[in-house]
Structure formats: structure tokens, C-alpha cells
Scaffold this active site. Structure first.
Site, PDB file in Angstrom:
ATOM      1  N   THR A  57     -12.875   5.459  20.060  1.00  0.00           N
ATOM      2  CA  THR A  57     -12.269   6.623  19.408  1.00  0.00           C
ATOM      3  C   THR A  57     -12.433   6.600  17.894  1.00  0.00           C
ATOM      4  O   THR A  57     -12.314   7.636  17.242  1.00  0.00           O
ATOM      5  CB  THR A  57     -10.763   6.710  19.707  1.00  0.00           C
ATOM      6  OG1 THR A  57     -10.123   5.562  19.123  1.00  0.00           O
ATOM      7  CG2 THR A  57     -10.497   6.793  21.199  1.00  0.00           C
ATOM      8  N   CYS A 109     -15.673   2.253  17.137  1.00  0.00           N
ATOM      9  CA  CYS A 109     -15.098   1.887  18.429  1.00  0.00           C
ATOM     10  C   CYS A 109     -15.141   3.140  19.297  1.00  0.00           C
ATOM     11  O   CYS A 109     -15.770   4.128  18.911  1.00  0.00           O
ATOM     12  CB  CYS A 109     -13.697   1.283  18.308  1.00  0.00           C
ATOM     13  SG  CYS A 109     -12.385   2.384  17.748  1.00  0.00           S
ATOM     14  N   ASP A 121     -16.815  -2.568  18.213  1.00  0.00           N
ATOM     15  CA  ASP A 121     -16.426  -3.267  19.431  1.00  0.00           C
ATOM     16  C   ASP A 121     -17.406  -2.867  20.530  1.00  0.00           C
ATOM     17  O   ASP A 121     -18.406  -2.184  20.258  1.00  0.00           O
ATOM     18  CB  ASP A 121     -14.962  -2.959  19.797  1.00  0.00           C
ATOM     19  CG  ASP A 121     -14.735  -1.537  20.289  1.00  0.00           C
ATOM     20  OD1 ASP A 121     -15.680  -0.703  20.269  1.00  0.00           O
ATOM     21  OD2 ASP A 121     -13.603  -1.241  20.696  1.00  0.00           O
ATOM     22  N   HIS A 129     -13.572  13.751  -2.320  1.00  0.00           N
ATOM     23  CA  HIS A 129     -12.172  13.795  -2.737  1.00  0.00           C
ATOM     24  C   HIS A 129     -11.462  12.451  -2.694  1.00  0.00           C
ATOM     25  O   HIS A 129     -10.564  12.209  -3.497  1.00  0.00           O
ATOM     26  CB  HIS A 129     -11.385  14.769  -1.850  1.00  0.00           C
ATOM     27  CG  HIS A 129     -11.885  16.171  -1.939  1.00  0.00           C
ATOM     28  ND1 HIS A 129     -11.365  17.176  -1.173  1.00  0.00           N
ATOM     29  CD2 HIS A 129     -12.861  16.741  -2.691  1.00  0.00           C
ATOM     30  CE1 HIS A 129     -11.991  18.310  -1.448  1.00  0.00           C
ATOM     31  NE2 HIS A 129     -12.902  18.070  -2.359  1.00  0.00           N
ATOM     32  N   HIS A 186      -8.818  14.107  -8.355  1.00  0.00           N
ATOM     33  CA  HIS A 186      -9.216  13.208  -7.268  1.00  0.00           C
ATOM     34  C   HIS A 186      -9.146  11.748  -7.712  1.00  0.00           C
ATOM     35  O   HIS A 186      -8.738  10.881  -6.928  1.00  0.00           O
ATOM     36  CB  HIS A 186     -10.608  13.558  -6.747  1.00  0.00           C
ATOM     37  CG  HIS A 186     -10.680  14.937  -6.165  1.00  0.00           C
ATOM     38  ND1 HIS A 186      -9.837  15.378  -5.175  1.00  0.00           N
ATOM     39  CD2 HIS A 186     -11.494  15.966  -6.445  1.00  0.00           C
ATOM     40  CE1 HIS A 186     -10.129  16.621  -4.867  1.00  0.00           C
ATOM     41  NE2 HIS A 186     -11.130  17.014  -5.630  1.00  0.00           N
TER      42      HIS A 186
END
Length: 144
Positions: free
Chosen positions: A67, A65, A8, A98, A134
Site C-alpha cells: 500500500t 510496499c 518489502d 511545496h 513553503h
């Protein structure tokens, strides 16, 4: 390896640096936007990248973005997408080893450019461990 990348407006400047970095390293990069700092909605670009990864158009994805939270939540709604928000190289390595994460989410307001590029490099250079426990956990993630 083909990498799809989207952001964004809050991630635009970092995305531009990541795209340049990846192309300089020889990766094929599909820039899915956005293409300026003009305000846009992060779900639009998170969906574009996640859809491309989910449908096999790209090997891996990167979403950015401010955050990294909202765009990673959006990406994880797509079947087969395992998006991981990483703010350090240890997490980027561990999520590949993992979780076989195939989309990296970054917060442009959280990590600086140099750290972000190291996280990208770590994420793209680390292979899935293929350890049975995993593999089983990834299968469990994928189950409805």
C-alpha cells in the site's frame, strides 16, 4: 543524483522495475532490499532507506510496499526525512514543490508499473519551489 530504494516482499517486483528504469536513466541506485518475494517486514527496509537519506548517504529515497502506507510511516520517523505516499503525478510534483519531500513512497498494489515510473520521474525531476511560505512550512515540519 544517488537514489536509495527499499521495499518489502509486496513491493519487490515493482522495485526491480524502478531500479532498472533509474539505472537506464543514469541514476546511481543503492538497492537496500529486499531481494525476493519471500515475506519480510517492511519497517526493516523503510528504516534502511530513511537512515541513508537522513545521514546524507543518498540524495533521495524510494520506499515500496503493497500500500505504501506502513513503509512511509516508518520512513517519516527519521529526522530530516519527509516521505510522501504518492499515487499520481500531481501529488508527486506538489510534494516536491511545496514540501521538499525527499522520500517517495509507492504502493505496488495501488499503482501499476507504468504509472509508478511516471510518478518516480515526476518526483525526481521536480525541484523544491524555494518560495518563502513553503520554506517556512518545511521548517515547521522539522521542528520538534
Amino acid at each position: 543524483m544517488k537514489i536509495c530504494i527499499g521495499c518489502d516482499h509486496g513491493g519487490y517486483q515493482l522495485k526491480e522495475k524502478v531500479v532498472e528504469h533509474l539505472r537506464n536513466k543514469g541514476f546511481i541506485v543503492e538497492d537496500m532490499g529486499c531481494h525476493s518475494t519471500e515475506a519480510v517486514d517492511y519497517p526493516v527496509y523503510g528504516k534502511k532507506v530513511a537512515r541513508a537519506v537522513s545521514e546524507g548517504m543518498c540524495d533521495r529515497g524510494i520506499v515500496i510496499c503493497t500500500t505504501g502506507i506502513g513503509i512511509s510511516i516508518t520512513a517519516n520517523k527519521f529526522k530530516g526525512v519527509r516521505a510522501a505516499l504518492c499515487s499520481d503525478c500531481f501529488s508527486a510534483e506538489a510534494t516536491r514543490l511545496h514540501n521538499d519531500a525527499n522520500v517517495l513512497a509507492l504502493g505496488a498494489g495501488v499503482v501499476g508499473e507504468l504509472l509508478a515510473l511516471r510518478i518516480v520521474d515526476t518526483f525526481l525531476s521536480t525541484e523544491f519551489s524555494n518560495v518563502d511560505r513553503h520554506i517556512n512550512r518545511v521548517r515547521m515540519i522539522e521542528e520538534d
